[in-house]
Design an enzyme around this catalytic site. Structure first.
Site, PDB file in Angstrom:
ATOM      1  N   GLY A 132       0.838  -1.193   0.000  1.00 45.05           N
ATOM      2  CA  GLY A 132       0.000   0.000   0.000  1.00 45.05           C
ATOM      3  C   GLY A 132       0.862   1.227   0.000  1.00 45.05           C
ATOM      4  O   GLY A 132       2.013   1.187   0.457  1.00 45.05           O
ATOM      5  N   ASN A 133       0.327   2.336  -0.523  1.00 42.48           N
ATOM      6  CA  ASN A 133       1.087   3.573  -0.571  1.00 42.48           C
ATOM      7  C   ASN A 133       0.168   4.769  -0.699  1.00 42.48           C
ATOM      8  O   ASN A 133      -0.899   4.697  -1.303  1.00 42.48           O
ATOM      9  CB  ASN A 133       2.099   3.550  -1.739  1.00 42.48           C
ATOM     10  CG  ASN A 133       1.505   2.912  -2.988  1.00 42.48           C
ATOM     11  OD1 ASN A 133       0.681   3.509  -3.659  1.00 42.48           O
ATOM     12  ND2 ASN A 133       1.912   1.675  -3.286  1.00 42.48           N
ATOM     13  N   SER A 144       9.450   2.528  -2.571  1.00 47.10           N
ATOM     14  CA  SER A 144       9.004   1.156  -2.850  1.00 47.10           C
ATOM     15  C   SER A 144       9.576   0.154  -1.842  1.00 47.10           C
ATOM     16  O   SER A 144      10.770   0.187  -1.524  1.00 47.10           O
ATOM     17  CB  SER A 144       9.449   0.759  -4.259  1.00 47.10           C
ATOM     18  OG  SER A 144       9.002  -0.542  -4.562  1.00 47.10           O
ATOM     19  N   GLY A 145       8.717  -0.736  -1.350  1.00 45.33           N
ATOM     20  CA  GLY A 145       9.197  -1.888  -0.587  1.00 45.33           C
ATOM     21  C   GLY A 145       9.755  -1.600   0.797  1.00 45.33           C
ATOM     22  O   GLY A 145      10.280  -2.501   1.441  1.00 45.33           O
ATOM     23  N   SER A 178       7.432   4.228  -5.137  1.00 41.25           N
ATOM     24  CA  SER A 178       6.506   3.101  -5.285  1.00 41.25           C
ATOM     25  C   SER A 178       6.397   2.677  -6.748  1.00 41.25           C
ATOM     26  O   SER A 178       6.356   3.523  -7.644  1.00 41.25           O
ATOM     27  CB  SER A 178       5.129   3.534  -4.779  1.00 41.25           C
ATOM     28  OG  SER A 178       4.146   2.645  -5.232  1.00 41.25           O
ATOM     29  N   ASP A 224       3.863   1.810  -8.094  1.00 43.85           N
ATOM     30  CA  ASP A 224       2.571   2.291  -8.579  1.00 43.85           C
ATOM     31  C   ASP A 224       2.593   3.788  -8.899  1.00 43.85           C
ATOM     32  O   ASP A 224       1.538   4.382  -9.149  1.00 43.85           O
ATOM     33  CB  ASP A 224       1.494   2.006  -7.516  1.00 43.85           C
ATOM     34  CG  ASP A 224       1.386   0.524  -7.213  1.00 43.85           C
ATOM     35  OD1 ASP A 224       1.130  -0.252  -8.135  1.00 43.85           O
ATOM     36  OD2 ASP A 224       1.572   0.131  -6.039  1.00 43.85           O
ATOM     37  N   HIS A 259      -3.457   3.938  -2.272  1.00 41.44           N
ATOM     38  CA  HIS A 259      -3.618   2.615  -2.896  1.00 41.44           C
ATOM     39  C   HIS A 259      -3.309   1.557  -1.850  1.00 41.44           C
ATOM     40  O   HIS A 259      -2.281   1.612  -1.190  1.00 41.44           O
ATOM     41  CB  HIS A 259      -2.648   2.471  -4.073  1.00 41.44           C
ATOM     42  CG  HIS A 259      -2.573   1.071  -4.617  1.00 41.44           C
ATOM     43  ND1 HIS A 259      -3.684   0.370  -5.007  1.00 41.44           N
ATOM     44  CD2 HIS A 259      -1.519   0.249  -4.842  1.00 41.44           C
ATOM     45  CE1 HIS A 259      -3.310  -0.829  -5.438  1.00 41.44           C
ATOM     46  NE2 HIS A 259      -2.010  -0.934  -5.343  1.00 41.44           N
ATOM     47  N   HIS A 272      -4.167  -2.919  -0.754  1.00 37.44           N
ATOM     48  CA  HIS A 272      -4.790  -4.194  -1.089  1.00 37.44           C
ATOM     49  C   HIS A 272      -5.650  -4.604   0.111  1.00 37.44           C
ATOM     50  O   HIS A 272      -5.582  -5.738   0.572  1.00 37.44           O
ATOM     51  CB  HIS A 272      -3.736  -5.260  -1.388  1.00 37.44           C
ATOM     52  CG  HIS A 272      -2.981  -5.049  -2.667  1.00 37.44           C
ATOM     53  ND1 HIS A 272      -2.480  -6.078  -3.417  1.00 37.44           N
ATOM     54  CD2 HIS A 272      -2.669  -3.916  -3.343  1.00 37.44           C
ATOM     55  CE1 HIS A 272      -1.854  -5.585  -4.496  1.00 37.44           C
ATOM     56  NE2 HIS A 272      -1.952  -4.276  -4.460  1.00 37.44           N
ATOM     57  N   ASP A 303     -22.698   7.954   2.619  1.00 37.19           N
ATOM     58  CA  ASP A 303     -21.973   9.050   3.270  1.00 37.19           C
ATOM     59  C   ASP A 303     -20.633   9.326   2.590  1.00 37.19           C
ATOM     60  O   ASP A 303     -20.056  10.400   2.766  1.00 37.19           O
ATOM     61  CB  ASP A 303     -21.696   8.708   4.745  1.00 37.19           C
ATOM     62  CG  ASP A 303     -22.901   8.982   5.640  1.00 37.19           C
ATOM     63  OD1 ASP A 303     -23.767   9.792   5.254  1.00 37.19           O
ATOM     64  OD2 ASP A 303     -22.963   8.390   6.736  1.00 37.19           O
ATOM     65  N   HIS A 355      -7.063  -6.654  -9.323  1.00 34.46           N
ATOM     66  CA  HIS A 355      -5.975  -6.021  -8.596  1.00 34.46           C
ATOM     67  C   HIS A 355      -6.477  -5.559  -7.216  1.00 34.46           C
ATOM     68  O   HIS A 355      -6.576  -6.386  -6.311  1.00 34.46           O
ATOM     69  CB  HIS A 355      -5.399  -4.888  -9.454  1.00 34.46           C
ATOM     70  CG  HIS A 355      -4.190  -4.204  -8.910  1.00 34.46           C
ATOM     71  ND1 HIS A 355      -3.405  -3.365  -9.665  1.00 34.46           N
ATOM     72  CD2 HIS A 355      -3.638  -4.199  -7.680  1.00 34.46           C
ATOM     73  CE1 HIS A 355      -2.412  -2.897  -8.928  1.00 34.46           C
ATOM     74  NE2 HIS A 355      -2.533  -3.393  -7.723  1.00 34.46           N
ATOM     75  N   TYR A 405     -23.216  17.899   8.607  1.00 30.89           N
ATOM     76  CA  TYR A 405     -22.460  16.894   9.347  1.00 30.89           C
ATOM     77  C   TYR A 405     -21.123  17.506   9.729  1.00 30.89           C
ATOM     78  O   TYR A 405     -20.506  18.206   8.956  1.00 30.89           O
ATOM     79  CB  TYR A 405     -22.221  15.659   8.472  1.00 30.89           C
ATOM     80  CG  TYR A 405     -21.493  14.545   9.173  1.00 30.89           C
ATOM     81  CD1 TYR A 405     -22.189  13.509   9.790  1.00 30.89           C
ATOM     82  CD2 TYR A 405     -20.111  14.546   9.249  1.00 30.89           C
ATOM     83  CE1 TYR A 405     -21.514  12.485  10.448  1.00 30.89           C
ATOM     84  CE2 TYR A 405     -19.423  13.531   9.904  1.00 30.89           C
ATOM     85  CZ  TYR A 405     -20.132  12.506  10.507  1.00 30.89           C
ATOM     86  OH  TYR A 405     -19.460  11.497  11.163  1.00 30.89           O
TER      87      TYR A 405
END
Lengths: 233, 233, 233, 233
Positions: free
Chosen positions: C29-30, C46-47, C75, C77, C96, C98, C121, C170, C227
């Site tokens: 994720g990033n 990345s990583g 990343s 991505d 992003h 998973h 919402d 994905h 709200y």
């Protein structure tokens, strides 16, 4: 510290650890233990939150379920614990929870089939379901009859090889040689219930082959067990 | 500390504890309480994160939902809380969350059937679903009508015996004699929803026998209750 | 501290908090953010594990995805993030992950239907799925085309009203006016995916009525939103 | 510190971290590592709780599974670990757990299909299932045969591209270039099993296109990998 004081501590600690093991919500669970001479049972007080428990708050009852020590009322499930100690002479501790997945099977009134070696390491066959109570039994002595239907279900079962049961429409009970052993069986029961639930969702379950079931149970619990370190059980 | 200051603290603490009980994501939940003379309601401010809450940030409204104390806007759901306090004269606290499993049933617009004693210990029958609102009701007064459809649904139900409801396509509301009692009912509601969901996945659910449902509810809430310790309720 | 330093801090903090929100496993994720003049993008290296991240380890790229600052690779991505910033001029941050339930719908290549007000919402309609890439697109520029199919899917959608998407086979991407807003949308997306998954398991889902969907989205995001507290968005 | 002392520490730390990653219940899991000259294997002692583990409690066995160092019995699964090290010469660590979702597929005796890029990042195809053991194999050498059926299953598979397997009716094994790499593959395996389980529940699963599967695996593990930072693998 006397053996009885150690029992109080073990029962208290087992009750307190129910929360961290994810087995209880609110105050829905209790652990008890019996003294070596089997005349006193130490059990959680009813409705008290786990983090407030101390060894001296534990309630002591005799084998008729009468309070012999302690200022608080014992767990409402005390009569069921007592019935189990009277019938299963080899057990030293009992754990009752409403842990989610075991309770789903109890509510579905379905036994938990043995689908893998995790199950076989702890239960030498399916986890059985006791029959539902009748209206007359509920009226007469609800908690006592909850124990009696378990004992009835175990007429042809060995409580050492099958250390737990599901009460129909209710939840699981488990037991073991000590309070902490009964807790470990409650943890194992919830884990195998969860994995059985998810396996059934994948369809067409295959019961574990009897020879692997026997192998796994024996390497852990048999006379020639080689799981774990050498020790008295 | 005055009774009203204690109420602020209890409402603040109940809101803050929603996170640890796994009942809320982001700021999707709120707890309120009503003063003993039933003229002031203390409620969470809208959109404020739980860990930032302090007793003095709580908002005080009257029974028309008008802010009478506090610098912040009250929860957008305030009108629903107010409607419940006006209709159910015996309740002292209300909890609203979007807890996952109760919300799944609310979204499916299905009542939660009573499948076990865990359920019976908290709800004396299925957890009901209120009817969906009409377009005109949403346009006129969305939050007020959310309360009115609950009250409509309880025309033949006792809010003390059934301390919660599902709003169709929305989420649950629960209540109780105090803010913390309403929170405990929210915790119980989520747990029984989760266990019902998993029981239904096992197929062919069996409703709990009425005589066991009654027994469990009465041993905990009846005139001769013996669950927990002696206390005023 | 300059605005750009604050952006680095916000991006770093949003990445670090992915773990606590249960959105990431390992380094899947990033989060990124764009500078106010929209010429620099700050993104996770990345990583690298989340707990090791510090603001100065963040990588800075330009709007062609070229590294302009930082010792580490950005990343993998990054090209997808860049494509989103170029196409959606109003967004300030992209997340992003998973996350499990959103990824289940992405893998099933099914949009997430709007079944309740929690969804409404945050998303003014179903969470859409972008079309799968062709072999030629994967070969030519995998990460760039991952962005282009999102933009293609949003030809008739407003990215402010629908702040996220599922990539077929994905996982999800979400966005918002800032990095932390994109993270909140990722949290909301995972929660609504989980509740939709469980609602679908109960059978016969009912889409939320359009007039309630509109009401909930407008009371939170419309010109007359009520709200939360008064603030610039 | 010698290379062998570092191996002891890495194996100990990997075992201890199984709990925090949610991969184990009770003592159901173990990690091992092999020395660079491949003549000594370091493995968890059997039945010892994770929090009690220290590097000097690790057991050292040779490639016939005989204990050469350590006061405790090695894991009951040692013979399976040994068989994997003998057959797969490129691996440096092995992890065995009963993690819930991977175990559900193992119990269902179904391979885990590749349904998304999360899977493709770690496994270059479905996660395979080894065939069940026969009664004669269980009788003769249960743990040794558990290793042999894995090797049999990998006759036409590359253990570097498919770093894990499911034992029918049992649970997963995973491996990697080091003990911690085998642990990361165990974490990934559980996550992809969970997401596959939930994707299958949504119906009509679509296998990931082979060209995306290849792309994701190569961008992370291929000769021209660009995921993560430059490093020796």
């Amino acid at each position: 510290m006397t053996a009885f004081e150690r029992l109080r501590e073990e029962v208290c600690e087992a009750n307190r650890s129910l929360v961290g093991h994810g087995l209880v919500t609110l105050t829905w669970g209790n652990v008890s233990g019996i003294s070596p001479d089997r005349d006193r049972i130490v059990i959680k007080p009813s409705g008290v939150e786990y983090e407030a428990l101390t060894p001296d708050l534990m309630v002591v009852v005799d084998l008729d379920g009468r309070v012999v020590e302690g200022r608080l009322r014992p767990s409402t499930d005390t009569a069921t614990h007592v019935a189990l100690y009277r019938a299963f002479r080899e057990i030293g501790g009992v754990t009752h929870t409403h842990s989610p997945y075991a309770t789903m099977f109890a509510q579905a009134r379905q036994e938990i089939p043995c689908l893998g070696t995790t199950h076989a390491d702890h239960f030498a066959g399916p986890v059985p379901v006791a029959r539902p109570l009748t209206a007359a039994e509920v009226e007469a002595d609800y908690e006592g009859w909850s124990g009696r239907v378990i004992i009835e279900r175990f007429a042809a079962l060995d409580p050492a090889a099958t250390p737990g049961v599901l009460l129909a429409g209710h939840a699981p009970f488990s037991w073991g040689p000590s309070p902490s052993a009964s807790l470990r069986n409650a943890i194992a029961l919830e884990a195998i219930a969860r994995m059985a639930h998810g396996t059934l969702a994948l369809g067409a379950p295959v019961p574990l082959e009897p020879f692997i079931l026997a192998k796994h149970h024996e390497r852990k619990h048999g006379d020639r067990a080689y799981y774990g370190q050498s020790r008295t059980r």
